[in-house]
Design a protein around this motif. Structure first.
Motif, mmCIF file in Angstrom:
data_model
loop_
_atom_site.group_PDB
_atom_site.id
_atom_site.type_symbol
_atom_site.label_atom_id
_atom_site.label_comp_id
_atom_site.label_asym_id
_atom_site.label_seq_id
_atom_site.Cartn_x
_atom_site.Cartn_y
_atom_site.Cartn_z
ATOM 1 N N ASP A 55 0.820 -1.213 0.000
ATOM 2 C CA ASP A 55 0.000 0.000 0.000
ATOM 3 C C ASP A 55 0.851 1.259 0.000
ATOM 4 O O ASP A 55 1.996 1.249 0.468
ATOM 5 C CB ASP A 55 -0.921 0.007 1.225
ATOM 6 C CG ASP A 55 -2.057 -0.988 1.107
ATOM 7 O OD1 ASP A 55 -2.614 -1.134 0.005
ATOM 8 O OD2 ASP A 55 -2.404 -1.624 2.134
ATOM 9 N N PRO A 56 0.297 2.363 -0.502
ATOM 10 C CA PRO A 56 1.015 3.641 -0.515
ATOM 11 C C PRO A 56 1.501 4.034 0.882
ATOM 12 O O PRO A 56 0.760 3.918 1.866
ATOM 13 C CB PRO A 56 -0.029 4.644 -1.017
ATOM 14 C CG PRO A 56 -1.019 3.821 -1.780
ATOM 15 C CD PRO A 56 -1.043 2.495 -1.089
ATOM 16 N N GLY A 57 2.771 4.459 0.957
ATOM 17 C CA GLY A 57 3.350 4.897 2.225
ATOM 18 C C GLY A 57 3.871 3.780 3.106
ATOM 19 O O GLY A 57 4.453 4.045 4.153
ATOM 20 N N TYR A 58 3.706 2.534 2.722
ATOM 21 C CA TYR A 58 4.136 1.406 3.539
ATOM 22 C C TYR A 58 5.421 0.780 3.008
ATOM 23 O O TYR A 58 5.785 0.958 1.855
ATOM 24 C CB TYR A 58 3.039 0.329 3.604
ATOM 25 C CG TYR A 58 1.911 0.716 4.525
ATOM 26 C CD1 TYR A 58 1.931 0.357 5.866
ATOM 27 C CD2 TYR A 58 0.843 1.466 4.060
ATOM 28 C CE1 TYR A 58 0.908 0.725 6.720
ATOM 29 C CE2 TYR A 58 -0.191 1.834 4.899
ATOM 30 C CZ TYR A 58 -0.149 1.461 6.228
ATOM 31 O OH TYR A 58 -1.160 1.829 7.064
ATOM 32 N N THR A 59 6.078 0.008 3.890
ATOM 33 C CA THR A 59 7.307 -0.706 3.545
ATOM 34 C C THR A 59 7.102 -2.175 3.879
ATOM 35 O O THR A 59 6.610 -2.508 4.954
ATOM 36 C CB THR A 59 8.499 -0.146 4.340
ATOM 37 O OG1 THR A 59 8.613 1.255 4.059
ATOM 38 C CG2 THR A 59 9.792 -0.839 3.954
ATOM 39 N N SER A 60 7.496 -3.044 2.967
ATOM 40 C CA SER A 60 7.353 -4.489 3.175
ATOM 41 C C SER A 60 8.409 -4.995 4.145
ATOM 42 O O SER A 60 9.431 -4.335 4.369
ATOM 43 C CB SER A 60 7.503 -5.225 1.840
ATOM 44 O OG SER A 60 8.846 -5.180 1.398
ATOM 45 N N PRO A 61 8.221 -6.194 4.703
ATOM 46 C CA PRO A 61 9.288 -6.822 5.494
ATOM 47 C C PRO A 61 10.450 -7.216 4.574
ATOM 48 O O PRO A 61 10.278 -7.369 3.368
ATOM 49 C CB PRO A 61 8.624 -8.076 6.072
ATOM 50 C CG PRO A 61 7.170 -7.924 5.849
ATOM 51 C CD PRO A 61 6.985 -6.965 4.719
ATOM 52 N N TYR A 62 11.638 -7.408 5.166
ATOM 53 C CA TYR A 62 12.798 -7.846 4.395
ATOM 54 C C TYR A 62 12.617 -9.293 3.940
ATOM 55 O O TYR A 62 12.021 -10.104 4.634
ATOM 56 C CB TYR A 62 14.072 -7.771 5.235
ATOM 57 C CG TYR A 62 14.639 -6.385 5.372
ATOM 58 C CD1 TYR A 62 15.326 -5.782 4.316
ATOM 59 C CD2 TYR A 62 14.499 -5.673 6.556
ATOM 60 C CE1 TYR A 62 15.858 -4.514 4.432
ATOM 61 C CE2 TYR A 62 15.032 -4.393 6.682
ATOM 62 C CZ TYR A 62 15.709 -3.828 5.618
ATOM 63 O OH TYR A 62 16.234 -2.571 5.734
ATOM 64 N N GLN A 63 13.171 -9.586 2.754
ATOM 65 C CA GLN A 63 13.254 -10.947 2.238
ATOM 66 C C GLN A 63 14.674 -11.193 1.768
ATOM 67 O O GLN A 63 15.312 -10.299 1.211
ATOM 68 C CB GLN A 63 12.268 -11.148 1.094
ATOM 69 C CG GLN A 63 10.827 -11.033 1.554
ATOM 70 C CD GLN A 63 9.863 -11.512 0.492
ATOM 71 O OE1 GLN A 63 10.208 -12.350 -0.351
ATOM 72 N NE2 GLN A 63 8.665 -10.987 0.514
ATOM 73 N N GLU A 64 15.176 -12.407 1.973
ATOM 74 C CA GLU A 64 16.553 -12.740 1.614
ATOM 75 C C GLU A 64 16.661 -13.162 0.155
ATOM 76 O O GLU A 64 15.721 -13.682 -0.426
ATOM 77 C CB GLU A 64 17.074 -13.868 2.509
ATOM 78 C CG GLU A 64 17.252 -13.449 3.936
ATOM 79 C CD GLU A 64 17.851 -14.549 4.799
ATOM 80 O OE1 GLU A 64 18.020 -15.687 4.316
ATOM 81 O OE2 GLU A 64 18.149 -14.253 5.961
ATOM 82 N N SER A 65 17.852 -12.939 -0.393
ATOM 83 C CA SER A 65 18.132 -13.277 -1.777
ATOM 84 C C SER A 65 19.557 -13.809 -1.875
ATOM 85 O O SER A 65 20.301 -13.790 -0.904
ATOM 86 C CB SER A 65 17.975 -12.021 -2.629
ATOM 87 O OG SER A 65 18.414 -12.257 -3.939
ATOM 88 N N SER A 66 19.953 -14.217 -3.067
ATOM 89 C CA SER A 66 21.341 -14.632 -3.268
ATOM 90 C C SER A 66 22.185 -13.425 -3.676
ATOM 91 O O SER A 66 21.678 -12.408 -4.131
ATOM 92 C CB SER A 66 21.426 -15.742 -4.315
ATOM 93 O OG SER A 66 20.865 -15.323 -5.525
ATOM 94 N N VAL A 67 23.481 -13.563 -3.525
ATOM 95 C CA VAL A 67 24.444 -12.514 -3.870
ATOM 96 C C VAL A 67 24.584 -12.446 -5.387
ATOM 97 O O VAL A 67 24.457 -13.456 -6.072
ATOM 98 C CB VAL A 67 25.810 -12.849 -3.230
ATOM 99 C CG1 VAL A 67 26.883 -11.898 -3.687
ATOM 100 C CG2 VAL A 67 25.701 -12.863 -1.723
ATOM 101 N N GLY A 68 24.869 -11.263 -5.909
ATOM 102 C CA GLY A 68 25.155 -11.124 -7.334
ATOM 103 C C GLY A 68 24.297 -10.070 -7.996
ATOM 104 O O GLY A 68 23.743 -9.188 -7.352
ATOM 105 N N LYS A 69 24.193 -10.179 -9.322
ATOM 106 C CA LYS A 69 23.425 -9.212 -10.109
ATOM 107 C C LYS A 69 21.940 -9.365 -9.799
ATOM 108 O O LYS A 69 21.409 -10.475 -9.782
ATOM 109 C CB LYS A 69 23.677 -9.429 -11.596
ATOM 110 C CG LYS A 69 22.931 -8.453 -12.471
ATOM 111 C CD LYS A 69 23.165 -8.738 -13.944
ATOM 112 C CE LYS A 69 22.271 -7.843 -14.774
ATOM 113 N NZ LYS A 69 22.107 -8.379 -16.119
ATOM 114 N N ILE A 70 21.298 -8.242 -9.602
ATOM 115 C CA ILE A 70 19.875 -8.213 -9.284
ATOM 116 C C ILE A 70 19.159 -7.398 -10.361
ATOM 117 O O ILE A 70 19.545 -6.271 -10.653
ATOM 118 C CB ILE A 70 19.627 -7.555 -7.901
ATOM 119 C CG1 ILE A 70 20.401 -8.272 -6.807
ATOM 120 C CG2 ILE A 70 18.144 -7.462 -7.599
ATOM 121 C CD1 ILE A 70 19.967 -9.690 -6.537
ATOM 122 N N ASP A 71 18.138 -7.987 -10.957
ATOM 123 C CA ASP A 71 17.278 -7.284 -11.909
ATOM 124 C C ASP A 71 15.939 -7.047 -11.234
ATOM 125 O O ASP A 71 15.330 -7.979 -10.700
ATOM 126 C CB ASP A 71 17.063 -8.101 -13.186
ATOM 127 C CG ASP A 71 18.325 -8.243 -14.005
ATOM 128 O OD1 ASP A 71 19.059 -7.247 -14.124
ATOM 129 O OD2 ASP A 71 18.576 -9.352 -14.523
#
Length: 112
Positions: free
Chosen positions: A57-73
């Motif tokens: 929603d507008p004005g809100y921030t999601s919780p963090y989610q983990e990813s792998s290292v490297g190039k991110i698109d």
């Protein structure tokens, strides 16, 4: 004597906190929606995994989610807008990233 005991307890607590941290934490991402409609992003990593963060929603921030290292698109979309926003950057261990979508329909990446 009391001050010495307090100092010992504080030192011990600090050591416990320091021992609990992992030096190889994967990158973490979250979405901050600075627009006036719901926003979503898709994060594609070099490792082949895809993370979707949808319907923030507008004005809100999601919780963090983990990813792998490297190039991110990144492909971002805002509800009611026909276009997509694109971004690319490199993600590193032990980093947190906030992906901001702004009212001007641009993406900025912030690493605190």
């Amino acid at each position: 004597m009391r001050n010495k005991m307090s100092l010992i307890y504080i030192t011990f607590a600090a050591l416990l906190i320091g021992c609990g941290s992992d030096p190889d934490v994967p990158p973490r991402f979250r979405l901050h929606n600075g627009t006036t409609n719901k926003a979503s992003i898709q994060i594609k990593t070099t490792g082949g995994s895809t993370i979707n963060i949808n319907g923030i929603d507008p004005g809100y921030t999601s919780p963090y989610q983990e990813s792998s290292v490297g190039k991110i698109d990144i492909t971002a979309s805002v509800q009611g807008d026909t276009g997509s926003l694109l971004g690319t950057f490199n993600a590193y261990k032990n980093e947190k990233y906030t992906i901001n979508i702004n009212v001007s329909q641009s993406i900025t990446i912030v690493s605190p």
